[in-house]
Design an enzyme around this catalytic site. Structure first.
Site, short mmCIF file in Angstrom:
data_model
loop_
_atom_site.label_atom_id
_atom_site.label_comp_id
_atom_site.label_asym_id
_atom_site.label_seq_id
_atom_site.Cartn_x
_atom_site.Cartn_y
_atom_site.Cartn_z
N ASP A 147 18.99 -13.56 100.37
CA ASP A 147 18.98 -12.68 99.06
C ASP A 147 19.67 -13.83 98.07
OD1 ASP A 147 21.60 -12.77 100.92
OD2 ASP A 147 22.79 -12.03 99.13
N GLU A 213 24.32 -12.11 101.59
CA GLU A 213 25.39 -13.21 101.67
C GLU A 213 26.11 -13.10 100.45
OE1 GLU A 213 27.15 -16.93 101.19
OE2 GLU A 213 25.77 -16.00 99.77
ZN LIG Z 1 24.40 -19.13 99.24
#
Ligand SMILES: [Zn+2]
Length: 460
Positions: A147, A213
């Protein structure tokens, strides 16, 4: 030696902290002592073979990285990148499995961050390499997140689109080139080269491409809950010639202020929710200042380690109406050792005090990051072994650094798995003109190759 980009940067070795902050990818120059250079053994013949095999994958790594950057993988769109990773793992000869995000499991877990969006149909990808013949190796997780944060404001990117993946003068450009598709490309390049040499680790190496994340850490948590654990983890975030040994925790929260709306001409009978929110922002800035007053080591090396970010604000809808509601979204950091319930209580007390004289309610709401800080000893076996691999590749020791940002290393740490971040040299992560220095991606892969040989052991 690791080449230094012409405009300098983190590869320059130890730099005074004042030059590098406040980037979360700054390193503070804290060093550890190594044997003097002249006594360091050069790479063994087996290591040279590994270094050369990885160097030979440079074009494959660059091409993979460009393709990863061209996939827009902002929150909710991660699948476009996961398909690229899955194909690359199959090309290497591994058999990736899907670890689906499961809202129910996550919401029941004390270390998960809360979320109010749909995670159904989102997958993490894990491929397990090895074990080969022999025993005694230590298992390993090589982790990267697919992501990326939004490239907004788009109008600032100029001629080059945010997801161009353009390659120019040794750099690859675009959102995610730095944070952290470069790390994923390095991991995959390492495994491709070692696998191609017919080598197999003596304990399992789990290669992970995770989601979320940048907002929760829940993707990595989901892989651990699925059983993909190990004796150590390296998250290939782009810290350049540095290994992270301490990171802050991060908490996301919203403050919802209710005002008393009405006609703008009758302002004295109303309460403006937007203006009230400005009082709350000012009060939270005082909390931020308190938290920065006496930082514990190593965060005392930064002049401003705890950062409060006012990330989004929404309220009102009409110039002649006094707004009756305003919602402000914040991110604040916390030192390792500080507990989330304590920070939440302090925030709620500040908001209550700042709004006690007004009509209407003030609410603190939580969603997204709820991650405490994490640190690992400078002499932990994982840190030493990775630092020694770096020395054998580069000839100089890496810096051991603290970071004022969070990463999935903290998720591993809180789940009992020693973890660090180590990855390529990059610039403008999360910013306009994000880019990564391509030779450093290959060098990261080479360090990882030497590290795997030492940590896991390699069998023919
Ligand atoms: Zn990162």
């Amino acid at each position: 030696m690791r080449p230094v980009p012409e405009d300098g940067g983190a590869y320059g070795g130890s730099r005074p902290i004042s030059e590098v902050e406040p980037s979360p990818f700054a390193f503070d120059g804290r060093g550890i002592e190594y044997a003097p250079m002249e006594t360091l053994p050069g790479p063994a013949p087996e290591e040279t073979r590994i270094q050369e095999a990885i160097a030979a994958e440079a074009e494959w790594i660059a091409d993979l990285l460009s393709r990863l950057v061209r996939a827009d993988t902002t929150l909710g769109n991660e699948e476009a990148g996961q398909r690229v990773v899955e194909a690359a793992l199959r090309e290497i000869g591994l058999d990736p499995v899907d670890v689906w995000m499961d809202a129910e499991t996550l919401r029941a877990h004390p270390l998960a961050s809360p979320f109010d969006w749909d995670v159904a149909n989102k997958r993490n990808i894990v491929a397990t390499w090895g074990p080969g013949r022999g025993n005694g190796g230590r298992s390993l997780i090589l982790n990267g997140h697919i992501d990326v944060v939004s490239p907004e404001p788009l109008s600032r990117w100029g001629e080059r689109s945010p997801f161009s993946g353009d390659r120019e003068d040794g750099w690859i450009h675009g959102r995610g080139a730095a944070d952290m598709k470069c790390g994923l490309a390095a991991i995959l390049g390492t495994v491709k080269a070692l696998h191609g040499l017919g080598l197999t680790p003596r304990a399992p190496v789990h290669i992970q491409s995770v989601v979320e994340e940048e907002c929760t850490g829940n993707g990595t948590l989901q892989t651990l809950l699925a059983g993909f654990t190990a004796d150590g983890a390296v998250v290939a975030e782009p810290f350049g010639a540095a290994i992270t040994t301490a990171q802050v925790g991060v908490l996301w929260f919203k403050v919802r202020i209710e005002g008393v709306s009405g006609h703008a001409a009758e302002g004295s009978f109303t309460v403006n929710a937007i203006e009230r929110s400005l009082h709350v922002i000012a009060a939270l800035r005082e909390l931020e200042a308190e938290l920065n007053a006496s930082p514990p080591h190593p965060f005392d090396l930064f002049s401003h380690p705890i950062n409060l970010n006012v990330g989004a604000i929404s309220g009102g809808d009409w110039a002649s109406t006094v707004p009756g509601e305003c919602i402000t979204e914040y991110r604040i950091a916390m030192y390792p050792g500080m507990l989330l319930p304590d920070l939440r209580a302090r925030i709620e007390a500040v908001v209550a005090a700042a709004t006690s004289d007004m009509e209407g309610t003030a609410q603190v709401l939580y969603g997204g990051f709820a991650c405490e800080g994490y640190d690992i000893a400078d002499d932990a076996p994982l840190v030493r072994t990775l630092a020694e691999a770096f020395v054998r590749q580069e000839g100089t020791p890496p810096a051991l650094v603290a970071t004022t940002g969070t990463s999935d290393a903290g998720v591993f740490g809180r789940m009992g798995i020693p973890a660090v971040c180590f990855g390529p040299y990059a610039e403008e992560a999360h910013g306009i003109g994000e880019r990564v220095y391509l030779p450093s991606v290959v060098q990261t892969a080479q360090v990882l190759g030497l590290f795997i040989r030492e940590w896991c052991g390699l069998a023919e």
